[in-house]
Write a protein that holds these residues in place. Structure first.
Motif, PDB file in Angstrom:
ATOM      1  N   ASP A 227       0.823  -1.209   0.000  1.00 23.89           N
ATOM      2  CA  ASP A 227       0.000   0.000   0.000  1.00 23.89           C
ATOM      3  C   ASP A 227       0.857   1.259   0.000  1.00 23.89           C
ATOM      4  OD1 ASP A 227      -2.392  -1.461  -0.025  1.00 23.89           O
ATOM      5  OD2 ASP A 227      -2.424  -1.578   2.168  1.00 23.89           O
TER       6      ASP A 227
ATOM      7  N   ALA B 278       1.348   4.251  -3.070  1.00 25.13           N
ATOM      8  CA  ALA B 278       1.296   5.691  -2.811  1.00 25.13           C
ATOM      9  C   ALA B 278       2.622   6.356  -3.165  1.00 25.13           C
ATOM     10  CB  ALA B 278       0.945   5.946  -1.349  1.00 25.13           C
TER      11      ALA B 278
ATOM     12  N   ALA C 118      -2.440  13.639  -1.196  1.00 23.01           N
ATOM     13  CA  ALA C 118      -2.593  12.225  -0.834  1.00 23.01           C
ATOM     14  C   ALA C 118      -2.579  12.056   0.679  1.00 23.01           C
ATOM     15  CB  ALA C 118      -1.486  11.392  -1.476  1.00 23.01           C
ATOM     16  N   PHE C 119      -1.674  12.750   1.355  1.00 23.75           N
ATOM     17  CA  PHE C 119      -1.624  12.661   2.816  1.00 23.75           C
ATOM     18  C   PHE C 119      -2.906  13.226   3.438  1.00 23.75           C
ATOM     19  CE2 PHE C 119      -0.701  14.167   7.071  1.00 23.75           C
ATOM     20  CZ  PHE C 119      -0.108  13.052   7.633  1.00 23.75           C
TER      21      PHE C 119
ATOM     22  N   MET D 188      -5.859  10.949   3.608  1.00 21.52           N
ATOM     23  CA  MET D 188      -5.820   9.842   4.560  1.00 21.52           C
ATOM     24  C   MET D 188      -6.495  10.283   5.860  1.00 21.52           C
ATOM     25  SD  MET D 188      -1.911   8.641   3.880  1.00 21.52           S
ATOM     26  CE  MET D 188      -1.973   7.241   4.953  1.00 21.52           C
ATOM     27  N   ASP D 189      -7.000   9.331   6.592  1.00 24.16           N
ATOM     28  CA  ASP D 189      -7.689   9.637   7.850  1.00 24.16           C
ATOM     29  C   ASP D 189      -6.677   9.648   9.000  1.00 24.16           C
ATOM     30  OD1 ASP D 189      -9.683  10.147   9.661  1.00 24.16           O
ATOM     31  OD2 ASP D 189     -10.294   8.045   9.834  1.00 24.16           O
ATOM     32  N   THR D 190      -5.823  10.695   9.026  1.00 20.58           N
ATOM     33  CA  THR D 190      -4.792  10.782  10.058  1.00 20.58           C
ATOM     34  C   THR D 190      -5.128  11.792  11.138  1.00 20.58           C
ATOM     35  OG1 THR D 190      -3.564  12.497   8.873  1.00 20.58           O
ATOM     36  CG2 THR D 190      -2.984  10.201   8.386  1.00 20.58           C
TER      37      THR D 190
ATOM     38  N   MET E  37      -0.210   3.340   9.361  1.00 20.75           N
ATOM     39  CA  MET E  37      -1.020   4.139   8.450  1.00 20.75           C
ATOM     40  C   MET E  37      -1.589   3.318   7.296  1.00 20.75           C
ATOM     41  SD  MET E  37       1.301   7.605   8.335  1.00 20.75           S
ATOM     42  CE  MET E  37       0.369   8.357   7.025  1.00 20.75           C
ATOM     43  N   PHE E  38      -0.819   2.339   6.836  1.00 19.68           N
ATOM     44  CA  PHE E  38      -1.245   1.587   5.648  1.00 19.68           C
ATOM     45  C   PHE E  38      -1.665   0.198   6.025  1.00 19.68           C
ATOM     46  CE2 PHE E  38       1.312   4.963   3.812  1.00 19.68           C
ATOM     47  CZ  PHE E  38       0.565   5.328   2.718  1.00 19.68           C
TER      48      PHE E  38
END
Length: 97
Positions: free
Chosen positions: A33, A37, A56-57, A60-62, A96-97
């Protein structure tokens, strides 16, 4: 004549270290993954698509949002990180992935 050492040079002398591009490529090879990216935002020569990477960052659900501060950036092995930091990055990517 005296010469100031760059931080990367000092780190390379005092701690086990690795070139950033080599590290990220290795991480991309081991984490499918992250690899997908990484390949979308980094060209084979190390050129980073900064705006795409930030988007892209942010997608993400960060819970964190980033904004690019430069329009161009090139990764290379002249950027050296300590192995301790590399381990922390690999752990964070794994979460994260």
């Amino acid at each position: 004549m005296r010469r100031k050492l760059k931080v990367e040079e000092l780190e390379a002398r005092i701690a086990p270290s690795i070139g950033l591009l080599t590290f990220l490529r290795g991480l991309a090879d081991t984490n499918e993954d992250f690899g997908a990216a990484f390949e979308q935002v980094v060209d084979p020569d190390g050129s980073v698509h900064v705006n795409e990477a930030a988007a892209a960052f942010n997608g993400m659900d960060t819970g964190t949002q980033v904004s690019p501060v430069v329009s161009e950036f090139t990764l290379g092995d002249n950027i050296v990180i300590p192995e301790k930091l590399a381990d922390a990055i690999a752990e964070a990517v794994g979460k994260m992935f």
